[in-house]
Scaffold this active site. Structure first.
Site, short mmCIF file in Angstrom:
data_model
loop_
_atom_site.label_atom_id
_atom_site.label_comp_id
_atom_site.label_asym_id
_atom_site.label_seq_id
_atom_site.Cartn_x
_atom_site.Cartn_y
_atom_site.Cartn_z
N TYR A 145 48.41 -1.00 6.25
CA TYR A 145 48.99 0.25 6.73
C TYR A 145 48.55 0.52 8.17
O TYR A 145 49.39 0.73 9.06
CB TYR A 145 48.53 1.39 5.81
CG TYR A 145 49.08 2.76 6.14
CD1 TYR A 145 50.40 3.10 5.84
CD2 TYR A 145 48.28 3.73 6.72
CE1 TYR A 145 50.90 4.37 6.12
CE2 TYR A 145 48.77 5.00 7.00
CZ TYR A 145 50.08 5.31 6.70
OH TYR A 145 50.56 6.58 6.98
N GLN A 209 32.84 13.33 2.44
CA GLN A 209 33.78 12.87 3.48
C GLN A 209 34.75 14.01 3.82
O GLN A 209 35.03 14.85 2.96
CB GLN A 209 34.55 11.60 3.04
CG GLN A 209 35.59 11.76 1.97
CD GLN A 209 35.05 11.63 0.55
OE1 GLN A 209 33.94 12.02 0.26
NE2 GLN A 209 35.87 11.11 -0.36
P1 NAD Z 1 56.34 9.27 1.38
O1 NAD Z 1 55.80 8.07 0.69
O2 NAD Z 1 56.60 10.50 0.56
O3 NAD Z 1 57.67 8.94 2.17
C1 NAD Z 1 57.96 7.66 2.69
C2 NAD Z 1 59.44 7.41 2.46
O4 NAD Z 1 59.79 6.11 3.02
C3 NAD Z 1 59.81 7.33 0.97
O5 NAD Z 1 60.98 8.06 0.73
C4 NAD Z 1 60.01 5.84 0.72
O6 NAD Z 1 60.89 5.57 -0.34
C5 NAD Z 1 60.55 5.39 2.06
N1 NAD Z 1 60.34 3.96 2.32
C6 NAD Z 1 59.19 3.25 2.14
N2 NAD Z 1 59.39 1.96 2.50
C7 NAD Z 1 60.70 1.87 2.92
C8 NAD Z 1 61.49 0.80 3.39
N3 NAD Z 1 60.98 -0.44 3.52
N4 NAD Z 1 62.78 1.06 3.72
C9 NAD Z 1 63.30 2.31 3.58
N5 NAD Z 1 62.58 3.35 3.12
C10 NAD Z 1 61.29 3.13 2.80
O7 NAD Z 1 55.30 9.60 2.55
P2 NAD Z 1 55.24 10.82 3.59
O8 NAD Z 1 53.97 11.51 3.41
O9 NAD Z 1 56.49 11.59 3.54
O10 NAD Z 1 55.16 10.03 4.97
C11 NAD Z 1 56.28 9.89 5.82
C12 NAD Z 1 55.84 9.16 7.10
O11 NAD Z 1 54.83 9.91 7.77
C13 NAD Z 1 55.25 7.78 6.82
O12 NAD Z 1 55.68 6.90 7.83
C14 NAD Z 1 53.77 8.00 6.94
O13 NAD Z 1 53.09 6.84 7.35
C15 NAD Z 1 53.70 9.10 7.99
N6 NAD Z 1 52.46 9.88 7.85
C16 NAD Z 1 52.33 10.78 6.82
C17 NAD Z 1 51.12 11.47 6.70
C18 NAD Z 1 50.91 12.47 5.60
O14 NAD Z 1 49.80 12.99 5.45
N7 NAD Z 1 51.92 12.84 4.81
C19 NAD Z 1 50.07 11.25 7.59
C20 NAD Z 1 50.25 10.31 8.60
C21 NAD Z 1 51.45 9.64 8.73
N1 UDP Z 2 40.27 11.26 -2.73
C1 UDP Z 2 39.52 11.75 -3.79
N2 UDP Z 2 40.14 11.88 -5.00
C2 UDP Z 2 41.45 11.58 -5.22
C3 UDP Z 2 42.22 11.09 -4.12
C4 UDP Z 2 41.58 10.93 -2.89
O1 UDP Z 2 38.33 12.07 -3.65
O2 UDP Z 2 41.93 11.75 -6.34
C5 UDP Z 2 39.61 11.13 -1.41
C6 UDP Z 2 39.83 9.81 -0.71
O3 UDP Z 2 38.85 8.86 -1.11
C7 UDP Z 2 39.67 10.21 0.74
C8 UDP Z 2 40.23 11.63 0.80
O4 UDP Z 2 40.19 12.10 -0.55
O5 UDP Z 2 38.33 10.24 1.13
C9 UDP Z 2 41.68 11.69 1.31
O6 UDP Z 2 42.43 10.73 0.58
P1 UDP Z 2 44.00 10.57 0.75
O7 UDP Z 2 44.39 9.38 -0.05
O8 UDP Z 2 44.69 11.86 0.47
O9 UDP Z 2 44.24 10.31 2.31
P2 UDP Z 2 43.56 9.32 3.38
O10 UDP Z 2 42.34 8.69 2.83
O11 UDP Z 2 44.62 8.33 3.71
O12 UDP Z 2 43.24 10.25 4.50
#
Ligand code: NAD
Ligand code: UDP
Length: 311
Positions: A145, A209
């Site tokens: 990722y 964390q």
């Molecule tokens: P999500 O998993 O709910 O949404 C991702 C969407 O992309 C889904 O609808 C999935 O079906 C689609 N998808 C995945 N692989 C695909 C592919 N190969 N072709 C077409 N569609 C595909 O996640 P989200 O939280 O809505 O995240 C959306 C974007 O924002 C992502 O790129 C993620 O990396 C970025 N992002 C989200 C967060 C967060 O906290 N939500 C933080 C940082 C970055």
């Molecule tokens: N985490 C946790 N319990 C859960 C899911 C996540 O303690 O059921 C912790 C995870 O290890 C991380 C933080 O919560 O330290 C945020 O995790 P998340 O997967 O939401 O996002 P990211 O690690 O990608 O920031």
């Protein structure tokens, strides 16, 4: 003027909010998704609208579309899902970026990349400014990722320099809200669903964390402001809420707001789990006149109401 806007990952958590907001503002939306983590239930209210089109497609493959703007969100964002098929995760970020940038180049469309705070890895600098280059393992279980997203940023800047593509790169910090999949695996949805069901709250590690949680409406506002900013401003720009919490504080807040009698149980911390994360948002304030408006308690209440309605 009605713009034709492509939103990849439009059936996901963030994407569905973005589709709805831009559709309601009078635009013509193409929602592209392969439904790996997204779901039709997130967009069902829009399917009858003639200005909303749904395309089932995988961004790893090229596609020909004519659009004015592209928001590239397609990529699983939750660790259990992006680690399920790590090779596909990297390909989605890298091939997806190339395929969407190629559309932007051909159509002279503006394109925004949903990058992530994960490009900072497990940061040695706290809080994180955009100038920090990150501390990411190239070989660990999060690398599919993190490195995929880092390579996508590189591709965006190379298409910009080499082919004059108008780019915008947003680094999103942990975001939560309605439309998260209850089985998504991320911490906010896990804790709320566990609390509402009276199940044990799964704390990974000792819970010290930290993360900084942003409510989804604030993110959508930031994304649209970035897309509409002057062409010279490409980012990368941090969009997140600087209020930082430990996972123990989050669990206690969720238990309090749900009135649950769930107990916290401790499980091993996953490999390469970042210890801390907090954005510096001075650049977004200056260039976009953006800052978050919804704090954790208010956002959690709205999210809890959503999960109560679906489980
Ligand atoms: P999500 O998993 O709910 O949404 C991702 C969407 O992309 C889904 O609808 C999935 O079906 C689609 N998808 C995945 N692989 C695909 C592919 N190969 N072709 C077409 N569609 C595909 O996640 P989200 O939280 O809505 O995240 C959306 C974007 O924002 C992502 O790129 C993620 O990396 C970025 N992002 C989200 C967060 C967060 O906290 N939500 C933080 C940082 C970055
Ligand atoms: N985490 C946790 N319990 C859960 C899911 C996540 O303690 O059921 C912790 C995870 O290890 C991380 C933080 O919560 O330290 C945020 O995790 P998340 O997967 O939401 O996002 P990211 O690690 O990608 O920031």
């Amino acid at each position: 003027m009605r713009k034709k806007i492509l939103i990849t990952g439009g059936a996901g958590f963030v994407g569905s909010h973005l589709c709805r907001r831009l559709l309601n503002e009078g635009n013509d939306i193409i929602c592209l998704d392969n439904f790996f983590t997204g779901d039709k239930s997130n967009i069902i209210d829009m399917l009858e609208n003639p200005y909303f089109e749904l395309v089932r497609h995988d961004v790893q493959e090229p596609i020909l579309l004519e659009v004015d703007e592209i928001y590239n969100l397609a990529c699983p964002a939750s660790p259990p899902y992006y680690q399920f098929d790590p090779v596909a995760t990297t390909k989605t970020s890298v091939m997806g970026a190339i395929n969407m940038l190629s559309i932007a180049q051909r159509c002279k469309a503006k394109i925004l990349q949903a990058s992530t705070s994960e490009v900072y890895g497990d940061p040695e600098i706290h809080p994180q400014p955009e100038s920090y280059r990150g501390s990411v393992s190239t070989t660990g279980i999060r690398a599919c990722y993190d490195e995929g997203k880092r390579c996508a940023e590189t591709l965006f800047f190379d298409f910009h320099r080499q082919h004059d593509v108008k780019i915008k790169v947003i680094r999103i910090f942990n975001t939560y809200g309605p439309a998260m999949n209850p089985n998504d695996g991320r911490v906010v949805s896990n804790f709320i669903v566990q609390a509402l069901k009276g199940e044990d709250i799964t704390m990974y590690g000792d819970g010290t964390q930290t993360r900084s949680f942003q409510y989804v409406d604030d993110l959508i506002e930031g994304m649209i402001k970035l897309m509409n900013s002057p062409d010279e401003f490409t980012g990368p720009v941090n969009i997140g809420n600087p209020n930082e919490f430990t996972m123990l504080e989050l669990a206690e807040k969720v238990i309090e707001l749900t009135g649950s009698d769930s107990k916290i149980i401790f499980q091993p911390l996953p490999q390469d789990d970042p210890l801390q994360r907090q954005p510096i948002i001075d650049l977004a304030k200056k260039e976009l006149d953006w800052e978050p408006t919804i704090q954790l308690e208010e956002g959690l209440k709205k999210t809890i109401d959503y999960f109560k309605s679906i489980i």
